[in-house]
Design a protein around this motif. Structure first.
Motif, PDB file in Angstrom:
ATOM      1  N   ILE A 207       0.971  -1.261   0.042  1.00 57.53           N
ATOM      2  CA  ILE A 207       0.089   0.209   0.264  1.00 57.53           C
ATOM      3  C   ILE A 207       0.789   1.282   0.041  1.00 57.53           C
ATOM      4  O   ILE A 207       0.725   2.138  -0.558  1.00 57.53           O
ATOM      5  N   ALA A 208       2.172   1.180   0.690  1.00 54.96           N
ATOM      6  CA  ALA A 208       2.965   2.549   0.939  1.00 54.96           C
ATOM      7  C   ALA A 208       3.647   2.641  -0.577  1.00 54.96           C
ATOM      8  O   ALA A 208       3.479   3.664  -0.869  1.00 54.96           O
ATOM      9  N   ALA A 209       3.673   1.697  -1.576  1.00 54.32           N
ATOM     10  CA  ALA A 209       4.076   1.901  -2.745  1.00 54.32           C
ATOM     11  C   ALA A 209       3.028   2.434  -3.699  1.00 54.32           C
ATOM     12  O   ALA A 209       3.282   3.408  -4.649  1.00 54.32           O
ATOM     13  N   ARG A 210       1.936   1.837  -3.433  1.00 52.99           N
ATOM     14  CA  ARG A 210       0.708   2.358  -4.361  1.00 52.99           C
ATOM     15  C   ARG A 210       0.463   3.841  -4.303  1.00 52.99           C
ATOM     16  O   ARG A 210       0.214   4.537  -4.930  1.00 52.99           O
ATOM     17  N   GLU A 211       0.613   4.245  -2.851  1.00 51.54           N
ATOM     18  CA  GLU A 211       0.312   5.737  -2.579  1.00 51.54           C
ATOM     19  C   GLU A 211       1.637   6.604  -2.431  1.00 51.54           C
ATOM     20  O   GLU A 211       1.313   7.875  -2.597  1.00 51.54           O
ATOM     21  N   PHE A 212       2.864   6.338  -2.567  1.00 50.36           N
ATOM     22  CA  PHE A 212       4.040   6.862  -2.550  1.00 50.36           C
ATOM     23  C   PHE A 212       4.048   8.132  -3.448  1.00 50.36           C
ATOM     24  O   PHE A 212       4.144   9.334  -3.354  1.00 50.36           O
TER      25      PHE A 212
ATOM     26  N   ARG B  69      10.840  -6.224  -0.303  1.00 50.58           N
ATOM     27  CA  ARG B  69       9.613  -5.205  -0.623  1.00 50.58           C
ATOM     28  C   ARG B  69       9.916  -3.921  -0.293  1.00 50.58           C
ATOM     29  O   ARG B  69       9.651  -2.933  -1.192  1.00 50.58           O
ATOM     30  N   TRP B  70      10.168  -3.494   0.794  1.00 47.98           N
ATOM     31  CA  TRP B  70      10.377  -2.078   0.899  1.00 47.98           C
ATOM     32  C   TRP B  70      11.721  -1.522   0.382  1.00 47.98           C
ATOM     33  O   TRP B  70      11.634  -0.303   0.080  1.00 47.98           O
ATOM     34  N   GLU B  71      12.422  -2.388  -0.095  1.00 49.14           N
ATOM     35  CA  GLU B  71      13.642  -1.892  -0.697  1.00 49.14           C
ATOM     36  C   GLU B  71      13.182  -1.467  -1.965  1.00 49.14           C
ATOM     37  O   GLU B  71      13.862  -0.356  -2.715  1.00 49.14           O
TER      38      GLU B  71
END
Ligand code: TXA
Ligand code: MG
Length: 358
Positions: A309-314, A341-343
């Motif tokens: 979700i963090a990537a979708r919204e960044f 995934r965070w990387e």
């Protein structure tokens, strides 16, 4: 139901995006593309600025509209594996296996280019990046045009990537680009770019040129399950990955990352203001608007605790914050934000940063 299952996860169904786009929009986009124009195309990762691979002037228009240097090659988007095969000299068992495992989806494979592929697309390299996007309207466009579409992310070179049709319209307001509205992007960061070298009787050589939603671990699992031999290599020459830059995706405001979650904002600002002269006014031709009397009111960039979700919204959050009245953007990294995934996301976050404090 809003989503359909695809091999790598989920993808919007056509019904979901139909409320934004009519069949007439698709027809108009197909006509424009066939006439050699560039068009904003939704994909599951980010929006692309698409053009027909066979029309040289249209490919040139992508570079001029984006203000992109010619040394950075474009990804070619296909609607089938058969179409992908027409673009390459060598479609081996590993390419086939990875296409079965991850297409349609956010994996770009860089393979030897066919002679017919315009060298402007590949920046003179003898390889070509190919992917089949998992967005129903992108697939409809490519099928409708009948020719693969070259498409970089639909932003001015070096700037924040677009994850909605509105982002694209705003980015190219002067150029008045027609955009097919496919709703917000599900993945939100660009595809994984994988350099793939296959030779008979040798393990395939793989290198990740750009991290993305498809992880190295996913690729390893898919190839092991099919009993294919491969090895991952880290060392890729600058020539093989010309688009690799230290800075990218940058907002025009100072964007500060602090890696110590225990530091108070006032303390962070004190250090940033002391180091303000260190920050150039321009980075990779992006002008950074430094407030004259120092940073006072940073907007905090907050990310979901779920990396997907963090990537979708960044990108969308970064754009929103850059448009507010604040003088800078501050992101404080949390200790739980580790792992592959965070990387993938942090690859973008750090490239967008103006200054990183430990
Ligand atoms: O998700 C995505 O990949 C999006 C959507 C629109 O599909 N596209 C995208 O394109 O991110 P772009 O141009 O912003 O980034 C493509 C990256 C660049 O870093 C480029 O250098 C690399 O892929 N690339 C493309 N073809 C290549 C090649 N033949 N060899 C090495 N790198 C290549
Ligand atoms: Mg890009």
């Amino acid at each position: 139901m809003f989503y359909v299952k695809v091999p790598w996860g989920f993808c919007a169904t056509r019904d979901r995006v139909l409320n934004q786009t009519t069949p007439l929009d698709i027809e108009k986009a197909i006509d424009l593309l066939q006439a050699g124009e560039v068009v904003g195309m939704p994909t599951e990762t980010v929006y692309g600025l698409a053009a027909c691979v066979t029309i040289s002037s249209a490919i040139e228009k992508i570079f001029s509209t984006k203000e992109r240097p010619f040394f950075d090659p474009l990804i070619v988007h296909v609607s089938s594996v058969e179409q992908a095969k027409t673009l390459t000299l060598n479609w081996g068992p590993v390419a086939q296996a990875l296409s079965e495992a991850f297409w349609p989806g956010p994996l770009t494979m860089v393979v030897p280019k066919a002679d017919s592929v315009n060298t402007m697309i590949t920046s003179g390299l003898d390889s070509v990046g190919i992917r089949m996007p998992a967005h129903p309207l992108a697939l409809e466009l490519i099928e409708g045009v009948g020719i693969p579409l070259a498409a970089p992310s639909a932003n001015k070179f070096g700037r924040t990537s677009p994850t909605s049709a509105d982002h694209v319209r705003k980015e190219f307001a002067e150029e008045n680009i027609f955009v097919v509205d496919g709703g917000p992007c599900e993945i939100g960061i660009e595809s994984t770019v994988l350099l793939l070298k296959e030779q008979i009787d040798q393990p395939a050589s793989l290198s990740i040129l750009r991290r993305g939603y498809v992880l190295q671990a996913d690729i390893e699992d898919a190839l092991k399950a099919r009993r294919l031999s491969f090895k991952f290599t880290e060392s890729v020459s600058k020539k093989e990955s010309p688009g690799h830059m230290k800075h990218h995706y940058m907002p025009a405001l100072p964007f500060i990352i602090c890696e110590d979650p225990k530091r108070a904002v006032s303390d962070i600002l004190k250090e940033v203001n002391a180091r303000l002269p260190e920050i150039p006014d321009e980075i990779e031709s992006i002008r950074i608007l430094k407030p004259k009397d120092g940073l006072k009111a940073p907007a905090r960039l907050l990310l979901s605790t779920d990396p997907v979700i963090a990537a979708r919204e960044f990108y969308s959050r970064l754009r929103d914050l850059a448009e507010t009245a604040h003088d800078s953007i501050l992101f404080i990294r949390e200790p739980h934000q580790t792992g592959e995934r965070w990387e993938s996301l942090f690859d973008r976050v750090y490239k967008a940063a103006t200054l990183v404090l430990n």
